[in-house]
Design a protein around this motif. Structure first.
Motif, PDB file in Angstrom:
ATOM      1  N   HIS A 192       0.835  -1.198   0.000  1.00  0.00           N
ATOM      2  CA  HIS A 192       0.000   0.000   0.000  1.00  0.00           C
ATOM      3  C   HIS A 192       0.877   1.259   0.000  1.00  0.00           C
ATOM      4  O   HIS A 192       0.601   2.224  -0.716  1.00  0.00           O
ATOM      5  CB  HIS A 192      -0.946  -0.030   1.213  1.00  0.00           C
ATOM      6  CG  HIS A 192      -2.018   1.011   1.159  1.00  0.00           C
ATOM      7  ND1 HIS A 192      -2.865   1.248   2.205  1.00  0.00           N
ATOM      8  CD2 HIS A 192      -2.373   1.884   0.184  1.00  0.00           C
ATOM      9  CE1 HIS A 192      -3.690   2.232   1.865  1.00  0.00           C
ATOM     10  NE2 HIS A 192      -3.412   2.631   0.649  1.00  0.00           N
TER      11      HIS A 192
ATOM     12  N   HIS B 187       1.320   4.342  -3.145  1.00  0.00           N
ATOM     13  CA  HIS B 187       1.306   5.797  -3.013  1.00  0.00           C
ATOM     14  C   HIS B 187       2.643   6.433  -3.378  1.00  0.00           C
ATOM     15  O   HIS B 187       2.708   7.587  -3.750  1.00  0.00           O
ATOM     16  CB  HIS B 187       0.936   6.195  -1.577  1.00  0.00           C
ATOM     17  CG  HIS B 187      -0.526   6.079  -1.309  1.00  0.00           C
ATOM     18  ND1 HIS B 187      -1.379   7.158  -1.368  1.00  0.00           N
ATOM     19  CD2 HIS B 187      -1.293   4.992  -1.026  1.00  0.00           C
ATOM     20  CE1 HIS B 187      -2.607   6.740  -1.103  1.00  0.00           C
ATOM     21  NE2 HIS B 187      -2.590   5.443  -0.895  1.00  0.00           N
TER      22      HIS B 187
ATOM     23  N   HIS C 279      -4.075   2.750  -8.125  1.00  0.00           N
ATOM     24  CA  HIS C 279      -4.600   2.839  -6.754  1.00  0.00           C
ATOM     25  C   HIS C 279      -5.481   4.093  -6.579  1.00  0.00           C
ATOM     26  O   HIS C 279      -6.381   4.103  -5.726  1.00  0.00           O
ATOM     27  CB  HIS C 279      -3.441   2.839  -5.751  1.00  0.00           C
ATOM     28  CG  HIS C 279      -3.887   2.825  -4.321  1.00  0.00           C
ATOM     29  ND1 HIS C 279      -4.667   1.815  -3.799  1.00  0.00           N
ATOM     30  CD2 HIS C 279      -3.695   3.710  -3.306  1.00  0.00           C
ATOM     31  CE1 HIS C 279      -4.912   2.071  -2.517  1.00  0.00           C
ATOM     32  NE2 HIS C 279      -4.339   3.220  -2.194  1.00  0.00           N
TER      33      HIS C 279
ATOM     34  N   HIS D 100      -9.065   5.737  -4.449  1.00  0.00           N
ATOM     35  CA  HIS D 100      -9.115   7.010  -3.708  1.00  0.00           C
ATOM     36  C   HIS D 100     -10.042   8.044  -4.330  1.00  0.00           C
ATOM     37  O   HIS D 100     -10.348   9.050  -3.688  1.00  0.00           O
ATOM     38  CB  HIS D 100      -7.706   7.609  -3.597  1.00  0.00           C
ATOM     39  CG  HIS D 100      -6.916   7.016  -2.479  1.00  0.00           C
ATOM     40  ND1 HIS D 100      -6.911   7.556  -1.213  1.00  0.00           N
ATOM     41  CD2 HIS D 100      -6.148   5.900  -2.412  1.00  0.00           C
ATOM     42  CE1 HIS D 100      -6.137   6.805  -0.416  1.00  0.00           C
ATOM     43  NE2 HIS D 100      -5.671   5.799  -1.135  1.00  0.00           N
TER      44      HIS D 100
ATOM     45  N   HIS E 207      -6.756   8.493   5.811  1.00  0.00           N
ATOM     46  CA  HIS E 207      -6.024   8.078   4.605  1.00  0.00           C
ATOM     47  C   HIS E 207      -6.761   8.485   3.314  1.00  0.00           C
ATOM     48  O   HIS E 207      -6.138   8.646   2.266  1.00  0.00           O
ATOM     49  CB  HIS E 207      -5.784   6.570   4.643  1.00  0.00           C
ATOM     50  CG  HIS E 207      -5.061   6.050   3.442  1.00  0.00           C
ATOM     51  ND1 HIS E 207      -3.727   6.301   3.224  1.00  0.00           N
ATOM     52  CD2 HIS E 207      -5.490   5.334   2.373  1.00  0.00           C
ATOM     53  CE1 HIS E 207      -3.366   5.749   2.080  1.00  0.00           C
ATOM     54  NE2 HIS E 207      -4.418   5.155   1.530  1.00  0.00           N
TER      55      HIS E 207
HETATM   56 ZN   LIG Z   1      -4.382   4.242  -0.360  1.00  0.00          ZN
END
Ligand SMILES: [Zn+2]
Length: 263
Positions: free
Chosen positions: A105, A109, A118, A122, A202
């Motif tokens: 993870h 990012h 990813h 988001h 997050h």
């Molecule tokens: Zn994330």
């Protein structure tokens, strides 16, 4: 055969949990949804269906179950060398795999190659239990290969590998859910586990806050690596969710979301 037996639980338990958490969100909502349930739920149901098909195709090449069976047959991996009792192997595998998922993870990012896939997760402007289904198939492919490699390298027993998958999915459903937990319960759970309020940070539109709280199940990794953030700088109530460049209806559409990494 173990895999087939566990396969039923691997579907039934998350499905039951999804319904239970969706019910809890209805009774004790954390925050009002910006884009609402529909069409987000339709889009996330389509994500689930697409990923089910991709997962099925992937299973012809590599899956976590295959990796575990292969490691066992060839006595491959760290746990086979250590020769610990089963419970110690299971505990070790859970902790190491949980860290591996944290690291993945973090990499999603950190690296420009991974971020676009990813970012689909988001771009949701709300968080609820169905956001846990919103992962682009590209990310599913990467994480399946990665987790299978980790399972093989560690030599994780099949039942443990599948139990970990179940545990991870259950945690993802829980920490994306839009439920208001009593403050004391949230604080208590956070000592060891990632809670919905912790994961909320997050998903902040503030980029610096997206680079915090990478954990899915155990909260220790963020504390250990200094990426823990207790609450958004604007406060949990005022925190906006999503990506600032997609401040409109688009993220609730399925086709747009699928194309998002390519644009
Ligand atoms: Zn994330």
């Amino acid at each position: 055969m173990i895999e087939a037996g566990l396969g039923i639980y691997a579907i039934a338990i998350p499905a039951l949990l999804l319904f239970a958490l969706a019910g809890a969100e209805y009774i004790w909502p954390r925050r009002a949804l910006v884009l609402g349930r529909y069409p987000r739920w339709r889009t996330h149901a389509l994500f689930f269906a697409t990923n089910a098909v991709v997962g099925r195709i992937l299973s012809f090449f590599v899956v976590i179950g295959v990796a575990a069976t292969w490691a066992d047959a060839h006595r491959f991996g760290m746990l086979h060398i250590l020769n610990w009792p089963f419970w110690a192997q299971a505990l070790m595998a859970f902790v190491v795999l949980d860290f591996a998922v944290w690291l993945q993870h973090f990499a999603m990012h950190r690296f420009a190659f991974f971020w676009p896939m990813h970012a689909v997760h988001h771009s949701d402007r709300d968080l609820d239990v169905t956001t846990a289904l919103r992962f682009h198939p590209f990310e599913l492919i990467v994480s399946t290969f990665y987790k299978s490699a980790m399972v093989a390298l560690l030599g994780v027993p099949l039942a443990v590998a599948l139990a970990f998958e179940l545990w991870l999915n259950a945690n993802a459903l829980f920490n994306h859910s839009n439920i208001r937990l009593p403050k004391y319960l949230d604080r208590m759970l956070r000592t060891f586990f990632v809670t919905p309020d912790m994961h909320l940070v997050h998903h902040s539109v503030i980029v610096a806050e997206q680079k915090s709280n990478f954990g899915f199940a155990l909260s220790i990794w963020d504390r250990l690596f200094g990426t823990y953030c207790a609450e958004s700088m604007v406060g949990a109530e005022n925190q906006k969710i999503g990506l600032s460049q997609f401040d409109d209806q688009r993220p609730s559409a399925f086709v747009w979301s699928m194309k998002q990494p390519m644009t």
